[in-house]
Write an enzyme that holds these catalytic residues in place. Structure first.
Site, PDB file in Angstrom:
ATOM      1  CB  CYS A 135      -1.037   0.125   1.133  1.00 15.56           C
ATOM      2  SG  CYS A 135      -2.056  -1.360   1.210  1.00 15.56           S
ATOM      3  CG  HIS A 182      12.625  -1.687   2.808  1.00 16.06           C
ATOM      4  ND1 HIS A 182      12.468  -2.970   3.481  1.00 16.06           N
ATOM      5  CD2 HIS A 182      12.377  -1.943   1.660  1.00 16.06           C
ATOM      6  CE1 HIS A 182      12.004  -3.850   2.660  1.00 16.06           C
ATOM      7  NE2 HIS A 182      11.739  -3.375   1.379  1.00 16.06           N
ATOM      8  CG  HIS A 231      -4.075  20.368   5.602  1.00 19.25           C
ATOM      9  ND1 HIS A 231      -5.377  20.422   6.032  1.00 19.25           N
ATOM     10  CD2 HIS A 231      -3.452  21.352   5.019  1.00 19.25           C
ATOM     11  CE1 HIS A 231      -5.576  21.763   5.854  1.00 19.25           C
ATOM     12  NE2 HIS A 231      -4.443  22.412   5.323  1.00 19.25           N
ATOM     13  CG  HIS A 254      -2.644   3.472   3.817  1.00 17.14           C
ATOM     14  ND1 HIS A 254      -3.604   3.379   2.660  1.00 17.14           N
ATOM     15  CD2 HIS A 254      -2.384   2.133   4.219  1.00 17.14           C
ATOM     16  CE1 HIS A 254      -3.917   1.861   2.539  1.00 17.14           C
ATOM     17  NE2 HIS A 254      -3.093   1.242   3.623  1.00 17.14           N
ATOM     18  CG  ASN A 274      -6.737  -0.436   2.591  1.00 15.00           C
ATOM     19  OD1 ASN A 274      -6.258   0.127   1.708  1.00 15.00           O
ATOM     20  ND2 ASN A 274      -6.207  -1.305   3.246  1.00 15.00           N
TER      21      ASN A 274
END
Length: 504
Positions: free
Chosen positions: A225, A304, A389, A393, A426
Site C-alpha cells: 500500500c 524499509h 494537514h 493511509h 482501503n
C-alpha cells in the site's frame, strides 16, 4: 447580606501561564532567534563597520579592489548554489476513480459473495461478519463487477477489465482537467501490488493514449500500500535528470484475482477492508507550471524494515492449507507499523520540525537516556507545528486509531483518513489521494499549507511525502469533476460507531 464579602475581579494578566502557552512562547522565540539576534549584532558591528567605511573612503583604490573581489566571490557562491539546487517538482493536479452505482457493494453482499458456495465453515462466516461490522466502512464503497457476479467471475480477463476501468477513468479525467496532451508526458510510473500482467499497466497506458516512443516507463509491483509514495519519490528523482518534463503517476490495486475464498482467519481480514479505487497524478518540473500547480513536493522519506524477520513476514501473499491464495496479516502488524513509523519520523522530524521542538525532544532524550532519569517521559514532538494537514493511509480502523494516539493528533486531523476509509474503504496506495481530495473539497487547503502523506506497505515499509500548497484550493462546489467527493461533501463528516451491524 451586608457582611458578605465580594471577591475582587480577576485580572487575566495575573493568571498563571499554562504549559501550552509557555510552549507556544518558547516555540516562537526559538523559531525567530535569528531575527531576534540581528539588532544586538548590528549594534556590536556598527563601530567596526564605521571604521572600515572611513578607511575605504580614504583609499579609493582599496575600496575598488574590495568591491570587485567581493562581487566575484558572491557571484561564484550564487552560481554554485543554483547549479547544486535540486529542481522543483510541482503537482499540477490529480484525479481519483469514482465508481457508478453498478459497483456499490453493501457489506451484506460482500459477506454473501465471499462466504457463499458451501465451502466455508460457520466459524469463517461468523468471523467475516464480525470483521465487516467493525471495519468502519460504509455500504457505499465499491468492488469490481467481477466479484458482484453470481458466482464471482475471477479470471485474468475480468482482472484486466477492472484495471482498465479504474486506470483509464482516472487518467481521462486528469488529462481533461489539465489540458495536457498524453504525448507531452515524458515519465510514466504505475504501481499495483498484486496484479502484474504482461504487457504491464504502464504499457496499457502508453498504448491507449498513444504516448511518445521516448517516454520513460516504470511499473512497480509487489510493494504494498505504500507503493504510491515510492512512485512519487521515483518521479522526483527522474525529474532531476529529465528537463522540462511532465510525469504521470498511476496508483491502484486489483481485487478480482485476490479475493480470498478460504477459511484462514489471517487471510480473511483483507476481504473486509479492500475496495475498488485508483488515482492518477500529474507532476512537472517546468517552472512555468508553478503558477497553475496545486502543490510543490518538499520532501520524501522512505523507510524499509525488511531486514527484520518480524517486519518482513507481517504481510505476505501465500497459500493456505487448502492451496488457496490470500494475503496473510500477522498479529504483529500494529507493532511493526509503529516501529517503521518511528524510524521514518526519526529521519523526517529533524527536516520538518521547528528548532524549538527538536530542542525539547533532545532535552528529554538526554534526561532519560544519558542521565537515566526514568521518571522523565520521552517528549513527543508536536507535528502540528510542522504540518497543517495529515493524510494517513486508510489501512484500517485500528491503524488509524493507533496513529492518532502515537502522533498526538486530533479528530479533525484524522477526519480525511477516517472519512476516506468510511466512504471508499482501503483502496491501497491510492487512499492518500482520496484523503487529499477530501481536504480540498472541504476548502481546508490554504496557500502555504503543508501536507504530510504517510503510507505503509508490505516488506515492511513506511514512506512519507511532504507537500506545500502553492495556492488556496477552492471548495468542491466550484471545482471540476475530478474530485470524488464533489456531489456529497456536505454529508461529511459522519460519526462512525464502533460496531455497525449488517442489515439483511
Amino acid at each position: 447580606m451586608a457582611d458578605e464579602k465580594v471577591a475582587p475581579p480577576v485580572d487575566d494578566r495575573m493568571k498563571p501561564l499554562t504549559p501550552n502557552y509557555l510552549k507556544l512562547v518558547f516555540h516562537h522565540v526559538v523559531s525567530n532567534a535569528l531575527f531576534l539576534c540581528i539588532p544586538p549584532l548590528l549594534a556590536l558591528l556598527f563601530p567596526h563597520l564605521s571604521a572600515t567605511s572611513l578607511a575605504s573612503f580614504a583609499s579609493p583604490q582599496l575600496s575598488s579592489h574590495s568591491t570587485v573581489a567581493g562581487s566575484t566571490l558572491l557571484g561564484l557562491v550564487v552560481a554554485l548554489y543554483m547549479l547544486r539546487r535540486p529542481k522543483a517538482v510541482y503537482l499540477v493536479d490529480f484525479a481519483c476513480f469514482k465508481g457508478s452505482s453498478a459497483y456499490v457493494a453493501p457489506r451484506v453482499t460482500i459477506l454473501a459473495k465471499f462466504t457463499g458456495g458451501g465451502t466455508f465453515t460457520e466459524e469463517t462466516v461468523a468471523f467475516q461478519r464480525k470483521m465487516l461490522e467493525r471495519s468502519g466502512i460504509s455500504d457505499e464503497a465499491y468492488i469490481p463487477a467481477s466479484l458482484l457476479c453470481n458466482p464471482p467471475d475471477m479470471c485474468y480477463r475480468t482482472a484486466q477489465e477492472e484495471a482498465e476501468t479504474v486506470i483509464f477513468s482516472a487518467v481521462d479525467e486528469l488529462f481533461r482537467n489539465t489540458g495536457v496532451a498524453a504525448r507531452d508526458v515524458g515519465v510514466l510510473v504505475t504501481n499495483c501490488s498484486l496484479h502484474n500482467p504482461t504487457p504491464t499497466y504502464a504499457d496499457m497506458i502508453v498504448h491507449r493514449y498513444k504516448m511518445s516512443s521516448d517516454v520513460i516507463t516504470y511499473n512497480l509491483s509487489g510493494m504494498g500500500c505504500s507503493a504510491g509514495l515510492i512512485a512519487i519519490d521515483l518521479v522526483r528523482q527522474l525529474l532531476q535528470v529529465h528537463r522540462n518534463s511532465y510525469a504521470l503517476v498511476v496508483s491502484t490495486e486489483s481485487m478480482t484475482l485476490n479475493a480470498y475464498l478460504g477459511n484462514n482467519r489471517s487471510m480473511l481480514v483483507t476481504n473486509s477492508l479492500f475496495r475498488l479505487g485508483g488515482a492518477a497524478i500529474l507532476l512537472s518540473n517546468r517552472l512555468r507550471d508553478r503558477r497553475r500547480s496545486k502543490y510543490q513536493l518538499i520532501h520524501t522519506v522512505r523507510t524499509h524494515k525488511g531486514a527484520d524477520d518480524r517486519s518482513y513476514s507481517c504481510v505476505t501473499q501465500e497459500e493456505d492449507a487448502e492451496g488457496k491464495v490470500g494475503v496473510a496479516l500477522s498479529k504483529d502488524l500494529m507493532a511493526v507499523a509503529g516501529s517503521a513509523l518511528k524510524a521514518n519520523i526519526s529521519t523526517l522530524g529533524p527536516i520538518v520540525l521547528p528548532l524549538s521542538e527538536q530542542l525539547l525532544f533532545l532535552t528529554s532524550l538526554v534526561l532519560k537516556k544519558v542521565l537515566k532519569l526514568d521518571h522523565v517521559k520521552q517528549y513527543l514532538p508536536d507535528f502540528k507545528l510542522a504540518f497543517e494537514h495529515f493524510c494517513i493511509h486508510a489501512g484500517g480502523r485500528a491503524v488509524l486509531e493507533e496513529l492518532e494516539k502515537s502522533l498526538g493528533l486530533s479528530p479533525w486531523d484524522m477526519e480525511p483518513s477516517r472519512m476516506t476509509l468510511y466512504r471508499f474503504g482501503n483502496t491501497s496506495s491510492s487512499s492518500l489521494w482520496y484523503e487529499l481530495a477530501y481536504c480540498e473539497a472541504k476548502a481546508r487547503i490554504k496557500a502555504g499549507d503543508r501536507v504530510w502523506q504517510i503510507g505503509f506497505g508490505s516488506g515492511f515499509k513506511c514512506n512519507s511525502a511532504v507537500w506545500r500548497s502553492l495556492r488556496a484550493i477552492k471548495s468542491a462546489k466550484n471545482m471540476r469533476n475530478s474530485n470524488p467527493w464533489l456531489d456529497e461533501i456536505d454529508n461529511f463528516p459522519v460519526q462512525v460507531p464502533k460496531l455497525v451491524p449488517l442489515m439483511p
